[in-house]
Design a protein around this motif. Structure first.
Motif, short mmCIF file in Angstrom:
data_model
loop_
_atom_site.label_atom_id
_atom_site.label_comp_id
_atom_site.label_asym_id
_atom_site.label_seq_id
_atom_site.Cartn_x
_atom_site.Cartn_y
_atom_site.Cartn_z
N LYS A 143 0.84 -1.19 0.00
CA LYS A 143 0.00 0.00 0.00
C LYS A 143 0.87 1.24 0.00
O LYS A 143 1.92 1.27 0.65
N LYS A 144 0.43 2.25 -0.71
CA LYS A 144 1.14 3.53 -0.68
C LYS A 144 0.23 4.59 -0.07
O LYS A 144 -1.00 4.53 -0.22
N LYS A 145 0.83 5.55 0.61
CA LYS A 145 0.06 6.60 1.27
C LYS A 145 0.06 7.87 0.43
O LYS A 145 1.08 8.28 -0.10
N LYS B 48 -4.77 5.42 1.90
CA LYS B 48 -3.94 4.26 1.56
C LYS B 48 -4.47 3.66 0.27
O LYS B 48 -5.65 3.29 0.18
N SER C 170 -4.05 0.84 -2.99
CA SER C 170 -3.52 -0.47 -3.37
C SER C 170 -3.92 -0.79 -4.80
O SER C 170 -5.04 -0.47 -5.23
#
Length: 390
Positions: A126-128, A137, A139
């Motif tokens: 996951k990237k913020k 977040k 995905s």
């Protein structure tokens, strides 16, 4: 290959409240399915309004092609501000799954989603992103056949808090539970309802928070064809039966007249099962090439009632369907619930005098009303339904 994205969801309302503070919105497009779970701040009417606004705004904007940044910014600037807490927001999880299995998921303050493949958890990176001062977040993943995603509101992971469990049902506990359930290759309706039932028990039948479960499964399209009632023009019997039999998928006939037409046109013997598995349910019959033959109006009405109860659990009565019976109603419910993603209804327009109130016009026959109800219930289950009037 294009998949069918099957979605099931249910909510337990917080004890003492009339309206849920959680809201689920499912939007189906030609190439993808969008699912939004929104959890409004607090509970009751205000939370319901916040969650409804969030789910509808997100679903509508994404449907029209907006990206996550525009969507979150619109939500943040639309929701009213609580005078007491000086905040106004609804947590949410947004899922967009394309028919080829490609999926995008955005989460804001909801419990992390669960992703299961072959009964095991999938590792998801996951990237913020910061959007309007909110940490989102994101995905991206590619789903395979029989993969199951489950999204829950925080009422699930708090189940039992201060009652049966000191710290509530933790995320890892829910994950372990879902591993066991998804390894059995159950349909998503069962997965969602089982998880809700577990929460119901942990809350001792008095939910301390709105509790929502959304289960999503990637599966191959599965067609079911259901023929009921004689065609209006008897000369079309042969054509209707040919089209019915040529259609891909399982074949179901509901009604003695329809079964007799199939017997005559196909030249196959119709055999009635004299063994009664349930004294309240009419007997079934068998014929080569037909998966299930049942009585018509009574059986369909009982099937519809079972699905209705399944779709609408109340805080006082959560009812689950037993699809393992051998009677006609249980067998048909199993086919419609578990084996069907696409339902084609073949509905004869001839009016049966036995089912008709003479004071009503012909278009209000019991048969057609039942078909309309079945159509609505199957759509509510997330199935694709098409009616062929003959």
């Amino acid at each position: 290959m294009d998949f069918f994205i099957e979605v099931a969801h249910g909510t337990l309302i917080k004890h003492g409240e009339e309206l849920p503070g959680d809201m689920v919105n499912v939007v189906r497009l030609e190439d993808c399915t969008i699912i939004v779970l929104a959890d409004g701040l607090g509970s009751g009417v205000k939370a319901n309004i916040l969650a409804t606004l969030t789910s509808k705004i997100a679903g509508t904007m994404l449907k029209e092609g907006a990206d996550i940044y525009e969507t979150v910014d619109t939500i943040a600037n639309t929701l009213p501000v609580c005078k007491v807490r000086n905040i106004a927001y609804s947590t949410f999880t947004i899922i967009k799954i394309y028919n080829n299995g490609e999926a995008y998921i955005a989460e804001y303050d909801n419990p992390p989603f669960f992703a299961m493949r072959n009964g095991e958890s999938m590792e998801i990176s996951k990237k913020k992103s910061i959007i309007n001062d909110k940490v989102i977040k994101e995905s991206n993943l590619v789903l395979q056949e029989d993969d199951v995603l489950t999204v829950v509101s925080d009422g699930v992971i708090h189940a039992g808090l201060g009652e049966i469990l000191n710290l509530g049902w933790q995320w890892k506990d829910v994950e372990a539970y879902l591993k066991k359930r998804t390894s059995s290759n159950l349909n998503v309706q069962v997965v969602a309802k089982d998880l809700l039932e577990a929460c119901w028990d942990l809350y001792c039948r008095k939910p301390g928070d709105d509790t929502t479960v959304v289960s999503i499964k990637v599966r191959k399209p599965s067609f079911v064809n259901l023929f009921t009632g004689p065609p209006k023009d008897k000369e079309k019997d042969s054509m209707v039966i040919k089209n019915f039999m040529d259609a891909p998928g399982k074949k179901v006939i509901c009604g003695g007249t329809a079964a007799n037409i199939a017997e005559r046109e196909l030249g196959r013997k119709l055999k009635v099962n004299l063994e009664f598995f349930n004294k309240d349910v009419p007997p079934t019959a068998t014929m080569e090439g037909i998966d299930l033959i049942t009585e018509g109006v009574l059986t369909l009405s009982m099937v519809i009632e079972k699905i209705k109860k399944y779709l609408n659990p109340s805080s006082k009565n959560i009812e689950y369907i037993d699809c393992d019976g051998k009677d006609g109603v249980s067998s048909l419910v199993k086919i419609l619930m578990e084996d069907c993603t696409h339902l084609n209804l073949w509905v004869g327009m001839a009016v049966n005098p036995a089912h008709q109130n003479p004071d009503f016009p012909a278009d209000l026959s019991i048969k057609l009303k039942l078909v309309g109800e079945l159509y609505n219930q199957m759509k509510a289950l997330g199935k694709k339904v098409h009616i062929n009037y003959v």
